[in-house]
Design an enzyme around this catalytic site. Structure first.
Site, PDB file in Angstrom:
ATOM      1  N   ASP A  72      59.517 126.174 117.455  1.00 19.94           N
ATOM      2  CA  ASP A  72      58.593 125.605 116.467  1.00 19.94           C
ATOM      3  C   ASP A  72      59.406 124.833 115.433  1.00 19.94           C
ATOM      4  O   ASP A  72      60.112 125.424 114.603  1.00 19.94           O
ATOM      5  CB  ASP A  72      57.791 126.713 115.780  1.00 19.94           C
ATOM      6  CG  ASP A  72      56.588 127.157 116.608  1.00 19.94           C
ATOM      7  OD1 ASP A  72      56.422 126.653 117.748  1.00 19.94           O
ATOM      8  OD2 ASP A  72      55.817 128.008 116.116  1.00 19.94           O
ATOM      9  N   LYS A 112      58.452 136.249 111.898  1.00 17.91           N
ATOM     10  CA  LYS A 112      58.281 135.734 110.536  1.00 17.91           C
ATOM     11  C   LYS A 112      58.448 136.931 109.599  1.00 17.91           C
ATOM     12  O   LYS A 112      57.934 138.016 109.896  1.00 17.91           O
ATOM     13  CB  LYS A 112      56.887 135.118 110.400  1.00 17.91           C
ATOM     14  CG  LYS A 112      56.661 134.372 109.098  1.00 17.91           C
ATOM     15  CD  LYS A 112      55.278 133.711 109.074  1.00 17.91           C
ATOM     16  CE  LYS A 112      55.095 132.917 107.811  1.00 17.91           C
ATOM     17  NZ  LYS A 112      53.760 132.281 107.742  1.00 17.91           N
ATOM     18  N   HIS A 140      45.523 127.666 120.032  1.00 23.15           N
ATOM     19  CA  HIS A 140      44.987 129.030 119.997  1.00 23.15           C
ATOM     20  C   HIS A 140      43.627 128.969 120.668  1.00 23.15           C
ATOM     21  O   HIS A 140      42.936 127.953 120.577  1.00 23.15           O
ATOM     22  CB  HIS A 140      44.732 129.508 118.575  1.00 23.15           C
ATOM     23  CG  HIS A 140      45.941 129.581 117.696  1.00 23.15           C
ATOM     24  ND1 HIS A 140      46.398 128.516 116.965  1.00 23.15           N
ATOM     25  CD2 HIS A 140      46.764 130.614 117.422  1.00 23.15           C
ATOM     26  CE1 HIS A 140      47.453 128.890 116.285  1.00 23.15           C
ATOM     27  NE2 HIS A 140      47.705 130.151 116.544  1.00 23.15           N
ATOM     28  N   MET A 156      51.702 125.134 126.223  1.00 23.06           N
ATOM     29  CA  MET A 156      51.732 126.453 125.571  1.00 23.06           C
ATOM     30  C   MET A 156      50.356 126.792 125.014  1.00 23.06           C
ATOM     31  O   MET A 156      49.634 125.915 124.568  1.00 23.06           O
ATOM     32  CB  MET A 156      52.774 126.436 124.440  1.00 23.06           C
ATOM     33  CG  MET A 156      52.881 127.702 123.614  1.00 23.06           C
ATOM     34  SD  MET A 156      51.736 127.789 122.214  1.00 23.06           S
ATOM     35  CE  MET A 156      52.811 127.323 120.864  1.00 23.06           C
ATOM     36  N   GLU A 184      57.298 135.145 118.433  1.00 26.69           N
ATOM     37  CA  GLU A 184      57.670 134.371 117.234  1.00 26.69           C
ATOM     38  C   GLU A 184      57.738 135.284 116.018  1.00 26.69           C
ATOM     39  O   GLU A 184      56.759 135.940 115.668  1.00 26.69           O
ATOM     40  CB  GLU A 184      56.625 133.271 117.011  1.00 26.69           C
ATOM     41  CG  GLU A 184      56.844 132.483 115.738  1.00 26.69           C
ATOM     42  CD  GLU A 184      55.834 131.354 115.569  1.00 26.69           C
ATOM     43  OE1 GLU A 184      55.078 131.048 116.524  1.00 26.69           O
ATOM     44  OE2 GLU A 184      55.805 130.776 114.477  1.00 26.69           O
TER      45      GLU A 184
HETATM   46  C1  GLT Z   1      50.153 129.858 112.498  1.00 25.23           C
HETATM   47  C2  GLT Z   1      51.571 130.242 112.209  1.00 25.23           C
HETATM   48  C3  GLT Z   1      52.527 129.667 113.166  1.00 25.23           C
HETATM   49  C4  GLT Z   1      52.360 130.157 114.556  1.00 25.23           C
HETATM   50  C5  GLT Z   1      51.078 129.753 115.154  1.00 25.23           C
HETATM   51  C6  GLT Z   1      50.919 130.433 116.495  1.00 25.23           C
HETATM   52  S1  GLT Z   1      49.718 129.994 114.141  1.00 25.23           S
HETATM   53  O1  GLT Z   1      49.924 128.540 112.118  1.00 25.23           O
HETATM   54  O2  GLT Z   1      51.891 129.832 110.878  1.00 25.23           O
HETATM   55  O3  GLT Z   1      53.850 129.846 112.778  1.00 25.23           O
HETATM   56  O4  GLT Z   1      53.341 129.556 115.343  1.00 25.23           O
HETATM   57  O5  GLT Z   1      50.102 131.531 116.444  1.00 25.23           O
HETATM   58 MN    MN Z   2      55.312 128.484 109.747  1.00 25.81          MN
HETATM   59 MN    MN Z   3      55.067 128.815 114.275  1.00 26.76          MN
END
Ligand code: GLT
Ligand code: MN
Ligand code: MN
Length: 393
Positions: A252, A190, A61, A95, A188
């Site tokens: 990831d 979540k 980052h 990246m 990404e």
């Molecule tokens: C943070 C998060 C990750 C992301 C990162 C990228 S930062 O640690 O939990 O899953 O991939 O911003």
């Molecule tokens: Mn995570």
């Molecule tokens: Mn991540």
């Protein structure tokens, strides 16, 4: 390389494309209940140590390297020192990403904050971080929208929020194009944490969103093991959908117990069987991307434990890769797979529509009696898989 490493079949090498975030091995063990337990490791030392362990590169980052309030001169000094160590070790930065979550300014989101000044600040910060990433050689740019969400739906119109999210990504795509950068975005997902609920909760949600952008060809996915497991979903299926759509731009890797907060545990440490099928998917597809570990050492560890964690992550991947090769070469397993593939004999029932096919299918006589009776032998297949994994075959 020492003689132990050359003899070790599981020794990582740069061509394996293993990468770690500065924030992963650099994680000092702070959690919502406890203070930092390890001193911060300077980024230059992280690069040197990971190079020694056989990694390909590091990801970052903006603020993992350059403090948020650094002036231009300090920024340049830090970046130049970092570039020197990259040069000396041969490590890459494939990246980069933006911290759009730590600053209190982002408490209601970055691209989706209700405050338009925050949305502008987020795009301003992302442009500067993109410049930094490109300067360091990054080809993939990740967007993890950890603060893009709500605790209460009373606060925000989720449709308007998605519109703001889209505007910001469209703006940044145009920015990349206007600068002539060769950079692709990887989104990404979540489902929650740190927000109560995060917008675009899974890889599948993200994939649909990508096709609503102005430049979908520039934008793909960065699925994370832990995040998909938090949503109770099969990670390999999420990755397969991304792969099949040509949208697996990054990954990831980590591990996660079901039904918990985002644990970011060492790859393969919780569900080796799921990790095996993920490695199988990536390796069978000869996926050329970076095997990035977005995870961190247990809070119990000192710096030595951090390097044990890093070495273990890569080693487990390579062990599983060997298990994949063993699975693919196992005659009994392959025999069962061939039997499955040959179900229905030589009939090729590709369903390509045509009026003739409709006629054929209408009058086709399918052997429903045997279809209804025959089992698939998946119990045997899975037991053999487990025996490969458990090391008795
Ligand atoms: C943070 C998060 C990750 C992301 C990162 C990228 S930062 O640690 O939990 O899953 O991939 O911003
Ligand atoms: Mn995570
Ligand atoms: Mn991540």
């Amino acid at each position: 390389m020492n003689s132990r490493a050359t003899q070790d079949a599981y020794a990582p090498r740069p061509e394996h494309h293993f990468t770690f975030g500065l924030w992963t091995v650099g994680n000092p063990g702070r959690d919502p209940f406890g203070e930092q337990v390890r001193p911060a490791i300077p980024p230059t030392r992280i690069v040197e140590k990971l190079a020694e362990l056989g990694a390909y590169g590091v990801n970052l980052h903006d603020n993992d390297l350059v403090p948020r309030d650094a002036g231009a001169a300090e920024r340049d000094r830090i970046v130049n020192e970092f570039k020197e160590v990259l040069e000396a070790t041969g490590m890459r930065v494939p990246m980069a990403t933006t911290n759009l979550f730590s600053d209190p300014a982002f408490r209601d989101g970055a691209f989706t904050s209700n405050d338009p000044r925050v949305r502008e600040y987020a795009v301003q910060k992302a442009m500067a971080a993109i410049d930094l990433g490109v300067e360091l050689g990054a080809e993939t740019y990740v967007f993890w929208g950890g603060r893009e969400g709500v605790e209460t739906n009373a606060a925000k119109d989720p449709c308007a929020a998605l519109g703001w999210y889209r505007d910001a990504l469209n703006f940044l795509c145009e920015y990349v194009r206007s600068q002539g950068y060769q950079l692709k975005f990887a989104l990404e997902a979540k489902p929650n944490e740190p927000r109560g609920d995060i917008f675009l909760a899974t890889t599948g949600h993200m994939l649909a969103f990508i096709y609503s952008l102005d430049h979908p060809e520039m934008v793909g996915l960065n699925p994370e093991v832990a995040h998909e497991h938090m949503a109770g979903l099969d990670f390999t299926h999420a990755v397969a959908q991304a792969l099949e759509a040509g949208k697996l731009f990054h990954i990831d890797l980590n591990a996660q117990k079901p039904g918990r907060f985002d644990q970011d545990l060492r790859f393969g440490s919780e569900d080796p069987k799921a990790a095996f099928f993920l490695v199988k998917l990536l390796e069978d597809a000869k996926w050329p991307g970076m095997r990035h570990f977005d995870s961190h050492a247990y809070r119990t560890e000192d710096e030595e434990g951090v390097w044990d964690f890093a070495a273990g992550s890569m080693r487990t991947y390579l062990i599983l890769k060997e298990k994949v090769a063993q699975f693919n070469a196992d005659s009994e397993i392959q025999g069962l797979l061939q039997e499955i593939a040959a179900r229905g004999g030589a009939t090729d029932s590709r369903l390509v529509f045509s009026p003739e096919r409709v006629q054929e299918l209408r009058s086709a006589s399918l052997d429903l009696e045997s279809i209804r009776q025959d089992g698939y032998a998946y119990e045997r297949l899975d037991q053999l898989t487990m025996e490969v994994l458990l090391g008795v075959r």
